[in-house]
Structures are given as structure tokens and as C-alpha cells.
Design an enzyme around this catalytic site. Sequence first.
Site, PDB file in Angstrom:
ATOM      1  N   TYR A  20      -1.143 -15.929   3.345  1.00 42.73           N
ATOM      2  CA  TYR A  20      -1.655 -15.327   4.364  1.00 42.73           C
ATOM      3  C   TYR A  20      -2.257 -16.035   5.407  1.00 42.73           C
ATOM      4  O   TYR A  20      -3.577 -15.780   5.726  1.00 42.73           O
ATOM      5  CB  TYR A  20      -2.597 -14.194   4.033  1.00 42.73           C
ATOM      6  N   TYR A 148      -2.038  -2.221  -4.065  1.00 46.07           N
ATOM      7  CA  TYR A 148      -1.309  -3.590  -4.151  1.00 46.07           C
ATOM      8  C   TYR A 148      -0.429  -3.910  -5.162  1.00 46.07           C
ATOM      9  O   TYR A 148      -0.996  -3.861  -6.207  1.00 46.07           O
ATOM     10  CB  TYR A 148      -2.462  -4.669  -3.446  1.00 46.07           C
ATOM     11  N   ASP A 249       0.701  -0.711 -13.321  1.00 44.23           N
ATOM     12  CA  ASP A 249       0.725  -2.117 -12.765  1.00 44.23           C
ATOM     13  C   ASP A 249      -0.720  -2.833 -13.296  1.00 44.23           C
ATOM     14  O   ASP A 249      -1.863  -2.593 -12.515  1.00 44.23           O
ATOM     15  CB  ASP A 249       0.921  -1.873 -11.306  1.00 44.23           C
ATOM     16  N   LYS A 278      -0.751 -12.538 -13.809  1.00 44.46           N
ATOM     17  CA  LYS A 278      -2.145 -13.208 -13.729  1.00 44.46           C
ATOM     18  C   LYS A 278      -2.764 -13.659 -14.796  1.00 44.46           C
ATOM     19  O   LYS A 278      -2.313 -14.698 -15.091  1.00 44.46           O
ATOM     20  CB  LYS A 278      -2.868 -12.048 -12.839  1.00 44.46           C
TER      21      LYS A 278
HETATM   22  C1  LIG Z   1      -1.332  -9.841  -7.762  1.00 42.10           C
HETATM   23  C2  LIG Z   1      -0.760  -8.649  -8.196  1.00 42.10           C
HETATM   24  C3  LIG Z   1       0.467  -8.503  -7.914  1.00 42.10           C
HETATM   25  C4  LIG Z   1       1.519  -9.595  -7.616  1.00 42.10           C
HETATM   26  O1  LIG Z   1       1.403 -10.669  -8.607  1.00 42.10           O
HETATM   27  P1  LIG Z   1       1.999 -11.931  -7.793  1.00 42.10           P
HETATM   28  O2  LIG Z   1       1.952 -12.963  -9.190  1.00 42.10           O
HETATM   29  O3  LIG Z   1       1.146 -12.465  -7.038  1.00 42.10           O
HETATM   30  O4  LIG Z   1       3.401 -11.934  -7.493  1.00 42.10           O
HETATM   31  C5  LIG Z   1       1.053  -7.176  -8.314  1.00 42.10           C
HETATM   32  N1  LIG Z   1       0.369  -6.188  -8.698  1.00 42.10           N
HETATM   33  C6  LIG Z   1      -1.059  -6.253  -8.916  1.00 42.10           C
HETATM   34  C7  LIG Z   1      -1.872  -5.125  -9.105  1.00 42.10           C
HETATM   35  C8  LIG Z   1      -1.790  -7.524  -8.494  1.00 42.10           C
HETATM   36  O5  LIG Z   1      -2.910  -7.765  -8.440  1.00 42.10           O
END
Ligand SMILES: *Cc1c(COP(=O)(O)O)cnc(C)c1O
Length: 430
Positions: A20, A148, A249, A278
Site C-alpha cells: 500500500y 477485511y 474468516d 497468517k
Molecule cells: C490478512 C487477512 C486476509 C488476507 O490474507 P493474505 O495472506 O494477506 O492474503 C484475509 N482475511 C483476514 C481476516 C485477514 O486479516
Amino acid sequence: MANFVDDLLRIDRKHLWHPYTSMTDPLAVYPVRSARGAVLTLEDGTRLIDGMSSWWSAIHGYNVPEINAAMEQQIGEFSHVMFGGLTHRPAVGVAERLLDITPSSLNHVFLSDSGSIAVEVALKMAVQYWIADGKPEKSKMAVLRGGYHGDTFATMALADPENGMHVLFNDHLAHHFFIPRPACKFGQQWDPSTMEPLQQLLDKSHDGIAALVLEPVVQGAGGIYFYHPNFLQEARKLCDRYNVLLIADEVATGFGRTGELFGCNHANISPDILCVGKALTGGAVTLAATVTTTTVAETISSYGDGALMHGPTFMGNPLACSAANASIDLLLSSPWRQRVHGIEDGLSRGLAPCREFDSVRDLRVLGAIGVVEMVHPVDLATIEPMFVEHGVWVRPFGRLIYLMPPFIISDDELEQLTSAVVKVVASLSC
Ligand SMILES: *Cc1c(COP(=O)(O)O)cnc(C)c1O
């Protein structure tokens, strides 16, 4: 030495994009030489206490002997083979561990490279599920504002279309159904009217909705907002009643960060599809997974030739899987719950003085996440050097100055982190 670092920074500035950022007017970057425990060491020897866990991922800190050993052993066998037609112990190990620790109705694992792709695969599963079930018109998502879910086109379409990071792309994105983020915050008295927007949306439009997509309890990069777990319980019931899948997610919330192993555990619910990424490898290397129920998997497989149409080149990468296995084992054998609660206490205590400043709108702490929400957006170009000056690595965005340190951070290190934040907020306030 100095010359080498100058060269490195010059070439970086000229040719490398950072997340970014502008190519022509980039913010300063700091060259890291090594990282160990909760400390990043820069090329000039400056030591920074890490308040970010490299964006939720480095839960055990850096240079973790157990993860290094597992990866070294795997390199000695093989770093990668294709997953089409082949399998291996590291991938099977990840599946076993994930199914062991995620809610019990989840039974099948799709491995991928990153969080965004894990969410893409979840969306694909949901859409394929309804095609296979004879209801192809159920193809849109219901989404909470302020979330997000990643940077790819399908996941950008899940970001808030008004206040999200990706409004620039609105004309190019799929249209979904958005509802306000749950108004009832974590720790507040539960207010049943919180459910009205979701109830109304599903009542009206469930025929066109494949799934409700949400980050359980903690919305991460969209604003670091903590909402009441009852929302999840009630959302689960509504999804069942209206025949809508629930996608959790957990790319940010997974692996203990919120004080429970997964966000869903706060509400004791089981989603139909759950995404992790992550911290899955403890931040050593990239890996993600999409986990689903037997119902979803069998329905998808009952249609056409039965294939789930996804297959990344580096699917199930053995090196990444070996890191994930070591990281999960290390987490489960550590007193992670105690540590996270200890960090929660330390963040609450250490950041409390921030409440005194007019420039601060809100202070909130949950698990190993502490957020100072300012009244106005902070200027990274001025605030980042101040943190470095104080010997800490903190990377605010927008109005949010937040800490989510590695779980292994010491009390002293945590105290230095929080007092640096208090000092910087104080100096911004005069
Ligand atoms: C960081 C994140 C993503 C995307 O993961 P990347 O490894 O950056 O593609 C998706 N969902 C959530 C909740 C996130 O925090």
C-alpha cells in the site's frame, strides 16, 4: 557497512513496491538484519521490540528453534512437490491438526498459499455448493461492513464499499449485500436488536445469498473492532433458518490471538467454512487453509465430475506445512491462554493513560490486541520515526495505533511497548 545499507535502501526505494505505498513517493523503510524472540534488529544495530507480530502472524516471535528445526529437516527431504496426484506427511499432518483444533463439524481441508486465496476458495466452495444443490441463483454474499478479507478481486468485493481500502475498484467488483457491523460491542450488555439488519436482509434476499462472510468477534484490518459473540450465535441460527452458509474468516483471529483458539470459540459455534492463514505457520512462511463440513464437501462432489475447481501450483507446500505443524504443536504445548491473558492485562494497564488525551477517541483491548483509536488519522511519516526512536516497532493505520505482540513477549518488553505508545500519543496531543 554504511555504504552497503545506503545502496540497499537506494535500490529498494527505486525499484521495490512495499504494501500500500507509492513507487515515486514512498515512506521510509527500515532495513532488518535479524529477528529473534520479540526483537527486530536493524542493519545499524538498533533493536526494536515488535508490537505487530508481522501482521498477526509471528505468534511465537522470530527465529523459533522448533519451527526452524522442522523446516530444516523438511528441506533435507524435499522442499516441494506438486500436490496433484502426490501427497506427503507434512500436508496430512496439517489436516489432522487443523481438524483436531477447529470446531468439530469441520472435516475437510483445502490448502493454499495465502489468506486471500483461502477466502477465495471459501467463496468458490459456497457458490459451487449451491450450484450442486440446484439453486445457482444463491450466488451473492452477505457481508459485514468494516471487514477485511484480502486483496484479490473476489475478496476486495467483500470490503466495505464506502469506507474500505478498495473503493477505487468498486466498478470492477462483484456486488454483494452489506449490513452494518454489529453495533453491540464485545463486553457490552447484549442487545437483541443487533440482529435486525441481518434478519431483514436474509428475510428479503436469502434466495440470492450463498453465504454470510464474517470475521468472528474481531474485525481486523478493516478497523480492529470487537463485537459481541452473541452476534455469532444468532447469526448461526439465522443462517440455518434461511439456508445460508456461514463462512468464518479466521485468518487474523485464528490461533489464540483473541484469547480463544479461534474467534468462533467465543460463541461456541461451528461455521460451514472456516479460513485460516497468517499465524498458521507462526509467521515463518506463507500457508493458508480452507476447512469445511462433510455436507458442503459431499454436495460439491455430487455434481458434474465432482471436482472442487481450484489447484494452486504450490498447494500443500511441504516446507510450509512442516512449519505449520511445528507451530501448532508449539502453541498447544505452551501456556498460550495464560500468556494471552497476561498480555491482555499488560495492554489494558499500560495503555490506560491514553484515555486522558483529547486526541484519543477510544481505547480497547481484547486478548493480545490493544487499540488506541485517535480522533484524527495519524501521519505515518511523522509517527513511525517516533516509535523507532523509542525502540519499538509499531505500524499504525488510519486513526488506529494498535499493538498485537508475539505471545512470548516478556513483561518488560510489553511495558516498553505500551509506554512508547503512551509517550507518542502524548506528544501528538500537545
Ligand atoms: C490478512 C487477512 C486476509 C488476507 O490474507 P493474505 O495472506 O494477506 O492474503 C484475509 N482475511 C483476514 C481476516 C485477514 O486479516
